[in-house]
Design a protein around this motif. Sequence first.
Motif, PDB file in Angstrom:
ATOM      1  N   LEU A 166     -43.391  61.247  -2.957  1.00 60.27           N
ATOM      2  CA  LEU A 166     -42.443  60.597  -3.861  1.00 60.27           C
ATOM      3  C   LEU A 166     -41.404  61.608  -4.342  1.00 60.27           C
ATOM      4  O   LEU A 166     -41.734  62.732  -4.704  1.00 60.27           O
ATOM      5  CB  LEU A 166     -43.166  60.003  -5.060  1.00 60.27           C
ATOM      6  N   ARG A 167     -40.154  61.184  -4.351  1.00 58.50           N
ATOM      7  CA  ARG A 167     -39.074  61.997  -4.917  1.00 58.50           C
ATOM      8  C   ARG A 167     -38.308  61.160  -5.923  1.00 58.50           C
ATOM      9  O   ARG A 167     -37.732  60.124  -5.564  1.00 58.50           O
ATOM     10  CB  ARG A 167     -38.135  62.482  -3.802  1.00 58.50           C
ATOM     11  N   PRO A 168     -38.296  61.559  -7.207  1.00 55.38           N
ATOM     12  CA  PRO A 168     -37.619  60.753  -8.231  1.00 55.38           C
ATOM     13  C   PRO A 168     -36.136  60.573  -7.945  1.00 55.38           C
ATOM     14  O   PRO A 168     -35.461  61.485  -7.473  1.00 55.38           O
ATOM     15  CB  PRO A 168     -37.849  61.555  -9.520  1.00 55.38           C
ATOM     16  N   LEU A 169     -35.651  59.354  -8.271  1.00 55.09           N
ATOM     17  CA  LEU A 169     -34.230  59.047  -8.117  1.00 55.09           C
ATOM     18  C   LEU A 169     -33.542  58.887  -9.464  1.00 55.09           C
ATOM     19  O   LEU A 169     -32.464  59.424  -9.690  1.00 55.09           O
ATOM     20  CB  LEU A 169     -34.057  57.756  -7.316  1.00 55.09           C
ATOM     21  N   LEU A 170     -34.161  58.123 -10.360  1.00 53.26           N
ATOM     22  CA  LEU A 170     -33.544  57.850 -11.656  1.00 53.26           C
ATOM     23  C   LEU A 170     -34.592  57.291 -12.613  1.00 53.26           C
ATOM     24  O   LEU A 170     -35.676  56.882 -12.199  1.00 53.26           O
ATOM     25  CB  LEU A 170     -32.373  56.872 -11.513  1.00 53.26           C
ATOM     26  N   ASP A 171     -34.255  57.271 -13.892  1.00 52.29           N
ATOM     27  CA  ASP A 171     -35.080  56.616 -14.907  1.00 52.29           C
ATOM     28  C   ASP A 171     -34.513  55.238 -15.182  1.00 52.29           C
ATOM     29  O   ASP A 171     -33.305  55.078 -15.411  1.00 52.29           O
ATOM     30  CB  ASP A 171     -35.114  57.443 -16.192  1.00 52.29           C
ATOM     31  N   ASP A 172     -35.391  54.254 -15.178  1.00 50.95           N
ATOM     32  CA  ASP A 172     -34.997  52.849 -15.310  1.00 50.95           C
ATOM     33  C   ASP A 172     -35.401  52.347 -16.695  1.00 50.95           C
ATOM     34  O   ASP A 172     -36.555  51.992 -16.938  1.00 50.95           O
ATOM     35  CB  ASP A 172     -35.704  52.044 -14.214  1.00 50.95           C
ATOM     36  N   ALA A 173     -34.447  52.351 -17.624  1.00 49.12           N
ATOM     37  CA  ALA A 173     -34.723  51.910 -18.988  1.00 49.12           C
ATOM     38  C   ALA A 173     -34.900  50.393 -19.030  1.00 49.12           C
ATOM     39  O   ALA A 173     -34.467  49.667 -18.139  1.00 49.12           O
ATOM     40  CB  ALA A 173     -33.588  52.337 -19.916  1.00 49.12           C
ATOM     41  N   MET A 174     -35.542  49.925 -20.103  1.00 45.34           N
ATOM     42  CA  MET A 174     -35.829  48.509 -20.241  1.00 45.34           C
ATOM     43  C   MET A 174     -34.944  47.850 -21.302  1.00 45.34           C
ATOM     44  O   MET A 174     -34.678  48.427 -22.359  1.00 45.34           O
ATOM     45  CB  MET A 174     -37.300  48.287 -20.603  1.00 45.34           C
ATOM     46  N   TYR A 175     -34.522  46.636 -20.991  1.00 42.57           N
ATOM     47  CA  TYR A 175     -33.782  45.787 -21.910  1.00 42.57           C
ATOM     48  C   TYR A 175     -34.607  44.528 -22.148  1.00 42.57           C
ATOM     49  O   TYR A 175     -35.452  44.154 -21.326  1.00 42.57           O
ATOM     50  CB  TYR A 175     -32.436  45.381 -21.320  1.00 42.57           C
ATOM     51  N   VAL A 176     -34.336  43.873 -23.272  1.00 36.60           N
ATOM     52  CA  VAL A 176     -34.890  42.543 -23.471  1.00 36.60           C
ATOM     53  C   VAL A 176     -33.739  41.550 -23.355  1.00 36.60           C
ATOM     54  O   VAL A 176     -32.647  41.774 -23.884  1.00 36.60           O
ATOM     55  CB  VAL A 176     -35.606  42.414 -24.837  1.00 36.60           C
ATOM     56  N   ALA A 177     -33.960  40.508 -22.571  1.00 33.60           N
ATOM     57  CA  ALA A 177     -32.961  39.451 -22.413  1.00 33.60           C
ATOM     58  C   ALA A 177     -33.231  38.369 -23.436  1.00 33.60           C
ATOM     59  O   ALA A 177     -34.356  37.853 -23.543  1.00 33.60           O
ATOM     60  CB  ALA A 177     -33.026  38.882 -21.002  1.00 33.60           C
TER      61      ALA A 177
END
Length: 308
Positions: A166-177
């Motif tokens: 595995l090689r990290p690409l980005l951090d994926d933050a969370m939103y609430v819809a």
Amino acid sequence: MTEWHGGVHTVSLRVFTVVARHGSFTTAARELGYTQSAVSRQIAALEHDTGVPLFDRLPRGVRLTEQGRSLLGHADAVLDRLEAARRDLTALRDASAGRLRVGAFATANAALLPAALAELRARHPGLDTTAEEALTPVLTGRLAAGDLDAAVVGSLPGRPVDGVALRPLLDDAMYVALPRAHRLAGRPAVRLADLTDEEWIAGRRDPEDTLMAAALRTGFRPRIGYVVAEWIAKQGFVAAGLGVTLVPSLAAGVARPDIALVPVDPADVPPRTVAVATPRGIAPSPAVAAFLTALDTAATTVPRPPAG
């Protein structure tokens, strides 16, 4: 039966075909950049190796013998195949040809993977590329089995995968819809405690298998009212006022205009790591290397939504 006395070299075959075309050692030497004696030695070596005379030496030039005429077709075929092999290997080295099989989880297909594949196609239009969508555990399993060359996957806390790097690409933050008229729609951020009484829309009934899994350690237990798998459908439920749902930032950039997106405090739902997975211990092919470069570019340019 003619017995060949040694290995036939491609250089000798090349010299042989040029001499046959011109009917002259001198002209062949001039074209090849050899001396006439070097050409003569190559032909003599080939005749020794094949065990037959290939040319009749005439006062002016040379002429193919019957055996020479028979060999010429084979020599042309061998040299043509070797040239084709050279072109194919060069194309593979330059990623201008070949096969690439990639996969991604659903939200990575919203913007990240399409951007990477568009970049890849622009730079390497000759690549035969296929893509498939699946859950991260399925993708890593297919990688380990050799059915995929690379995959965009979500983080796998506590789930090491044999045979996959595995090689990290980005951090994926969370939103609430939220519905546009929701009381929290204008907030700069929300805590899960603010959503205790909300009805949730999730991909599964069990929150341990959803994006809310990381929030369970805080004691938050969502009340899941609707189980909906697809992101577009989840947004439709939210827009209709039927509940709220978590949306990763990778998918939030293509959210419907009639819902509000509010960041969730990372203390409640930390960003997940999005990584590219490849088979462990296998050097990436030129096609995979080109795909990884395109992914790196896409990871820095994928749109992130404004809050609210």
